[in-house]
Design a protein around this motif. Structure first.
Motif, PDB file in Angstrom:
ATOM      1  N   VAL A 228       0.841  -1.202   0.000  1.00  0.00           N
ATOM      2  CA  VAL A 228       0.000   0.000   0.000  1.00  0.00           C
ATOM      3  C   VAL A 228       0.877   1.253   0.000  1.00  0.00           C
ATOM      4  N   VAL A 229       1.882   1.255   0.876  1.00  0.00           N
ATOM      5  CA  VAL A 229       2.763   2.431   0.981  1.00  0.00           C
ATOM      6  C   VAL A 229       3.491   2.659  -0.348  1.00  0.00           C
ATOM      7  N   LYS A 230       3.953   1.575  -0.962  1.00  0.00           N
ATOM      8  CA  LYS A 230       4.663   1.716  -2.236  1.00  0.00           C
ATOM      9  C   LYS A 230       3.729   2.254  -3.318  1.00  0.00           C
ATOM     10  N   ALA A 231       2.479   1.784  -3.306  1.00  0.00           N
ATOM     11  CA  ALA A 231       1.512   2.258  -4.317  1.00  0.00           C
ATOM     12  C   ALA A 231       1.249   3.749  -4.142  1.00  0.00           C
ATOM     13  N   ILE A 232       1.163   4.189  -2.895  1.00  0.00           N
ATOM     14  CA  ILE A 232       0.895   5.613  -2.657  1.00  0.00           C
ATOM     15  C   ILE A 232       2.121   6.441  -3.041  1.00  0.00           C
ATOM     16  N   ALA A 233       3.302   5.924  -2.738  1.00  0.00           N
ATOM     17  CA  ALA A 233       4.515   6.643  -3.139  1.00  0.00           C
ATOM     18  C   ALA A 233       4.628   6.714  -4.662  1.00  0.00           C
ATOM     19  N   LEU A 234       4.095   5.712  -5.347  1.00  0.00           N
ATOM     20  CA  LEU A 234       4.116   5.737  -6.817  1.00  0.00           C
ATOM     21  C   LEU A 234       3.087   6.726  -7.373  1.00  0.00           C
TER      22      LEU A 234
END
Lengths: 245, 506
Positions: B393-399
């Protein structure tokens, strides 16, 4: 009775005015100079009568639930899209996907209709939607139909003209289509068969023809003078055997 | 189907007779008829060919007497003609049908989430401790006003036709699963958990059951091509209206909910007759272009008097960035993109396993495209399709995503063991079934609690990761790709994801 002049009004302004009038108890409303404004009557739930002079834009009466709309002119795409209840009377032609996914209510069209009319029409409990077309229908008439009735009259059909386009009722899995006269078997989708209407159907067709004739000042006897062909699906699960379980 | 299959069973069930007390729980609970009891001989036996390895019997056996083994490949190992290919060909030779499957793509395509690493603060900027300091996960979904310089009159109209923003307390929502594809119990569990946690669940395309309208304030109500259960009450009850164009598990195709699953209650919710197939055509028949999409968006907005934001959900396909730009310009308030790992109740296997692109690349491409066009800040971007952990989730938001939809993870929280047989309606766990004997195994109160726990755990982990990066608000992470580094990715992949390689400095 209220009158609204729709000339040069943006559809959002026009529709907001219509909603405000209906919210405040107006039960009869006349729209003048309508010229392509979309979504008239969309999602409207009141019991009222709306008279439209001119040409309403796409998705007239979409998601509508109770209104009676009478259009003195043609209508465009998506008349009665996902409509739940109400009546639409059109003194002209309508274009594509008239009655898409319509679940209840009735649409009467004096003239011709475009492609994919009655597509994915449904029926539910006491809801049994009806579309009656005075003229001809385009391709994919009654495609994916899951319930309700389509009645195609082919009045004033020019000689040599087909009453319906190709691929009539492809994917149909519920409801019934009534076509005045004959339809070329080559135009039918492989999911439907033509049968003779039953006595109950004849009774219903008489009522429908009477109502249609009343709206458009025609003679019901002339409409009923030609026998109807009834189209029904072979099966309510057309794709039941398609998969490897 | 012929009595004799050319393929040996995929799994073997082994019962330890020393432990078995013949309580017959396994026989009663197996949804697929793999566990059998012969009363005449008082003997328990198994039909291995029926076993789907859903682990229900193993989990409920009170003495731990059961183990399920994967059988070795039926033929000598072959790197090209794999066991899956052989099994599929045999099944199709026996049935002549289209291969069906459930849940998401299970093939070994690269998982970019596993090739991305997060940053943390050291010395020069302090990290934040979420246990002691405020940490904001609340996210607002919907359309933001355009920058000034509009034509006269337009500004006023825009103010009147702007839909409200919708707050969610964590950037995680439950993705679309329709009543019909899942049981009423599973559906209720999702609705309750969403309400309790302050996030959203999604009705999918099967309508909202009448007894769950109390939860409608936390519902994303879907409008799909079949228009099942769509009426003015439904649209006005939901908080967000979502037009479903596509689904990550089956981009470009529609769906058939078989007549067997259309029970009286499902039929009433979908507003169709009992026992007919519920056919969702591949396209919406009123949408053949972005202009047509705009018309459906505004039909729905007119019908809800501009009180409901409209989301448009598409599957992640090759041209996703340009399509997303079109959706933003068509007046949608939220774009939802579903990657190729997204789950499903039923999809043709070939479509599920071979169509679409990874969500990581789709998020990066869409976010970049919308930024390049200067419209990213106007619209919310929701990513879906295979989020396995809070780190994903965190990686998706950072993307570049605003929030994510989870569904497979939610079902796993409810007991799903990914046997991929949802389409049979026989689910032993009471999730993907309409059989009351099976579905009542899932207690919605316990289900809601398990889902709430999952959201709580993930949310706290997200706060920890944010704090570690020295960020105290999820908003500051959105599209902040400097906090990501790739490992083992080639130059094209790094460029598409918009991240540097691990080891490269800021």
């Amino acid at each position: 009775m209220e009158t609204l002049n729709a000339r040069s009004l943006h559809y959002q302004v026009l529709n907001e005015s219509i909603r405000n009038l209906l919210d405040n108890g107006c039960r009869e409303l006349v729209l003048k100079n309508v010229n392509g404004q979309r979504y008239i009557g969309a999602g409207v739930r009141q019991q009222a009568r709306l008279e439209i002079h001119g040409v309403p834009g796409n998705n007239l009466a979409a998601l509508m639930d109770g209104l009676e709309i009478e259009v003195f002119g043609n209508a465009q795409d998506g008349v009665g899209n996902t409509m739940n209840d109400g009546t639409v009377i059109i003194h002209g032609n309508t274009a594509d996907i008239t009655g898409y996914s319509m679940r209840g209510g009735r649409i009467f069209i004096r003239g011709n209709v475009g492609y994919r009319v009655g597509i994915h029409m449904k029926a539910f409990q006491d809801k049994n939607p009806l579309i009656v077309i005075g003229g001809q229908a385009g391709d994919f008439f009654g495609e994916y139909m899951a319930g309700g009735n389509l009645v195609l009259l082919g009045l004033d059909l020019p000689p040599g003209e087909a009453i319906a386009g190709n691929f009539v009722a492809t994917g149909m899995h519920g409801g019934a289509i009534f076509i005045r006269g004959q339809v070329d078997p080559e135009r039918l989708g492989k999911e439907v068969k033509a049968v003779a209407p039953t006595a109950a159907d004849q009774q219903r067709l008489q009522e429908i023809a009477g109502e249609f004739a009343g709206y458009f000042n025609l003679e019901a006897e002339k409409i009923l003078a030609r026998p109807f062909t009834k189209l029904i699906p072979y099966n309510k699960r057309p794709y039941g055997t398609m998969y490897a379980y | 189907m012929p009595a004799l299959s050319l393929m040996p069973p995929e799994f073997s069930i082994v019962r330890d007779e020393n432990k078995c007390v013949k309580c017959l729980a396994c026989v009663r609970q197996c949804g697929f008829g793999a566990q059998q009891y012969d009363a005449a001989d008082d003997r328990l036996y198994t039909i291995d060919a029926n076993c789907v390895n859903c682990q229900r019997c193993v989990s409920i056996c009170p003495t731990g007497a059961l183990t399920i083994y994967k059988n070795p490949p039926p033929l000598r190992p072959h790197a090209y003609w794999t066991e899956n290919h052989l099994r599929n060909i045999a099944k199709q030779a026996e049935t002549g049908g289209v291969l069906l499957t459930g849940m998401g793509n299970d093939q070994p395509f690269p998982a970019y989430f596993d090739r991305l690493l997060l940053n943390a603060s050291q010395v020069t900027n302090p990290s934040i401790d979420p246990l002691r300091e405020p940490m904001e996960l609340r996210t607002y979904l919907g359309r933001r006003p355009e920058a000034g310089g509009m034509m006269e009159g337009r500004e006023e109209r825009q103010a009147k036709t702007r839909t409200p923003l919708v707050p969610i307390e964590t950037p995680i929502m439950f993705s679309a699963m329709s009543y019909g594809s899942i049981s009423h119990e599973a559906f209720t569990s999702l609705a309750r958990a969403a309400k309790e946690f302050g996030t959203m669940f999604n009705t999918g395309e099967g309508g909202l059951p009448g007894d769950l309208y109390d939860y409608a304030d936390h519902a994303v109500v879907q409008v799909a091509s079949g228009r099942f259960g769509v009426h003015a009450d439904y649209l006005n009850a939901g908080r967000i209206v979502e037009i479903k164009i596509g689904q990550g598990a089956k981009p470009g195709i529609g769906g058939h909910l078989p007549g067997e699953k259309i029970t009286a209650a499902v039929a009433a919710t979908r507003m169709i007759p009992e026992g007919t197939d519920a056919l969702s055509p591949a396209p919406h028949h009123d949408i053949y272009s972005i202009e047509d999409l705009k018309q459906l968006i505004f039909t729905l907005k007119e019908a809800t008097r501009y009180q409901k934001p409209v989301s448009v959900k598409i599957s992640a396909v090759h041209n996703v960035a340009a399509i997303a730009s079109g959706i933003a310009r068509a007046g949608a308030d939220i774009i939802a993109i579903d990657g190729f790992r997204g789950g499903t109740g039923a999809a043709p296997t070939m479509i599920r396993d071979h169509v679409g692109i990874p969500i990581e690349l789709a998020i990066a491409a869409v976010d970049q495209r919308l930024r390049d066009e200067g419209i990213r800040n106007q619209i919310s971007l929701v990513a879906a399709g295979g989020f396995r952990s809070s780190a994903d989730v965190v990686k998706a938001i950072a993307l570049g995503a605003d929030a994510v939809y989870i569904a497979t993870a939610a079902l796993i929280a409810l007991g799903c063991h990914l046997c991929q047989k949802c389409y049979t309606g026989k689910c032993s766990w009471g999730i993907a079934t309409q059989d009351p004997y099976r579905s009542r195994r899932l207690n919605p109160e316990i289900g809601a609690e398990r889902l709430y726990n999952l959201l709580r755990g993930w949310s706290h982990e997200i706060k920890e990761m944010l704090g570690g990066m020295g960020i105290n608000s999820i908003e500051s992470l959105r599209g902040n790709r400097l906090h990501l580094r790739g490992v083992g990715l080639n130059e094209v992949e790094l460029k598409l994801l918009g991240v540097k390689h691990a080891g490269e400095a800021m």
